[in-house]
Design a protein around this motif. Structure first.
Motif, PDB file in Angstrom:
ATOM      1  N   PRO A   1     -13.708 -34.653 -10.978  1.00  0.00           N
ATOM      2  CA  PRO A   1     -14.565 -34.605 -12.178  1.00  0.00           C
ATOM      3  C   PRO A   1     -15.973 -34.355 -11.636  1.00  0.00           C
ATOM      4  CG  PRO A   1     -13.818 -36.920 -12.265  1.00  0.00           C
ATOM      5  CD  PRO A   1     -13.053 -36.135 -11.050  1.00  0.00           C
TER       6      PRO A   1
ATOM      7  N   SER B   1     -22.721 -32.961 -19.632  1.00  0.00           N
ATOM      8  CA  SER B   1     -21.343 -33.406 -19.929  1.00  0.00           C
ATOM      9  C   SER B   1     -21.097 -33.571 -21.352  1.00  0.00           C
ATOM     10  CB  SER B   1     -21.256 -34.860 -19.577  1.00  0.00           C
ATOM     11  OG  SER B   1     -20.240 -35.543 -19.884  1.00  0.00           O
ATOM     12  N   ASP B   2     -19.750 -33.436 -21.970  1.00  0.00           N
ATOM     13  CA  ASP B   2     -19.757 -33.595 -23.223  1.00  0.00           C
ATOM     14  C   ASP B   2     -19.967 -34.864 -24.081  1.00  0.00           C
ATOM     15  OD1 ASP B   2     -18.437 -31.026 -23.325  1.00  0.00           O
ATOM     16  OD2 ASP B   2     -16.538 -31.667 -22.978  1.00  0.00           O
ATOM     17  N   SER B   3     -19.912 -35.877 -22.984  1.00  0.00           N
ATOM     18  CA  SER B   3     -20.305 -37.339 -23.161  1.00  0.00           C
ATOM     19  C   SER B   3     -21.092 -38.005 -22.226  1.00  0.00           C
ATOM     20  CB  SER B   3     -18.790 -37.774 -23.308  1.00  0.00           C
ATOM     21  OG  SER B   3     -18.897 -39.404 -23.520  1.00  0.00           O
TER      22      SER B   3
ATOM     23  N   GLN C   1     -19.264 -39.834 -19.742  1.00  0.00           N
ATOM     24  CA  GLN C   1     -18.076 -39.187 -18.874  1.00  0.00           C
ATOM     25  C   GLN C   1     -18.238 -39.861 -17.496  1.00  0.00           C
ATOM     26  OE1 GLN C   1     -17.993 -34.966 -18.978  1.00  0.00           O
ATOM     27  NE2 GLN C   1     -16.412 -34.898 -17.621  1.00  0.00           N
TER      28      GLN C   1
ATOM     29  N   ASP D   1     -15.752 -45.137 -15.069  1.00  0.00           N
ATOM     30  CA  ASP D   1     -15.397 -44.921 -16.485  1.00  0.00           C
ATOM     31  C   ASP D   1     -16.102 -45.774 -17.425  1.00  0.00           C
ATOM     32  OD1 ASP D   1     -13.349 -44.109 -18.640  1.00  0.00           O
ATOM     33  OD2 ASP D   1     -12.918 -46.212 -18.626  1.00  0.00           O
TER      34      ASP D   1
END
Length: 152
Positions: free
Chosen positions: A34, A41-43, A46, A71
């Motif tokens: 990733p 990033s979407d989050s 991430q 994480d």
């Protein structure tokens, strides 16, 4: 000027840096990792390889760098351990940083294999970062490395 008083690089320079950052993201994604550019990033939590572009006109090192983000779970565990006054040497506290250091060598090898010049960051503030300088193909033939990274 940027918000911190540093002179911003010219737009054409920043565009070249962004192109290099995009190549880094693509190389890491081709290796099934990733990877994404900082801020895209979407989050914000991430996990994966985060590719940074320095837009300052004067950089002390490379204008593109890569760091590994664990994480959110292990990061929160580290924060919780510190808040509960655990030792900075506690496993939960050290885990995210140790993973970043282990990923650093893997990221460098993957990028070198993809023909991208990458090396260790020599900075106490970001000891697990990877510095990216360009593509091997951008170098004059006399300066191109003649070795292949050793397989681990």
């Amino acid at each position: 000027m940027t918000e911190f008083g540093f002179t911003r690089a010219a737009d054409d320079v920043v565009a070249i840096r962004i192109e290099l950052a995009d190549l880094v993201v693509q190389a890491l994604q081709r290796a099934a990792l990733p990877a994404f550019r900082d801020g895209e990033s979407d989050s914000p939590d991430q996990a994966g390889a985060v590719v940074y572009v320095d837009t300052d006109a004067e950089t002390a090192s490379a204008a593109v760098s890569v760091g590994w983000r664990c994480d959110a779970g292990p990061l929160q565990a580290a924060v919780d351990a510190l808040v509960s006054r655990s030792s900075p040497d506690a496993r939960a506290v050290r885990y995210p940083g140790m993973v970043g250091l282990h990923m650093q060598s893997a990221l460098i090898r993957i990028l070198l294999t993809a023909g991208i010049i990458a090396t260790l960051e020599n900075d106490n503030m970001n000891p697990d970062y990877v510095l990216v300088f360009g593509q091997v193909s951008d170098l004059p033939p006399a300066l191109r490395p003649t070795f292949s990274p050793a397989a681990s």
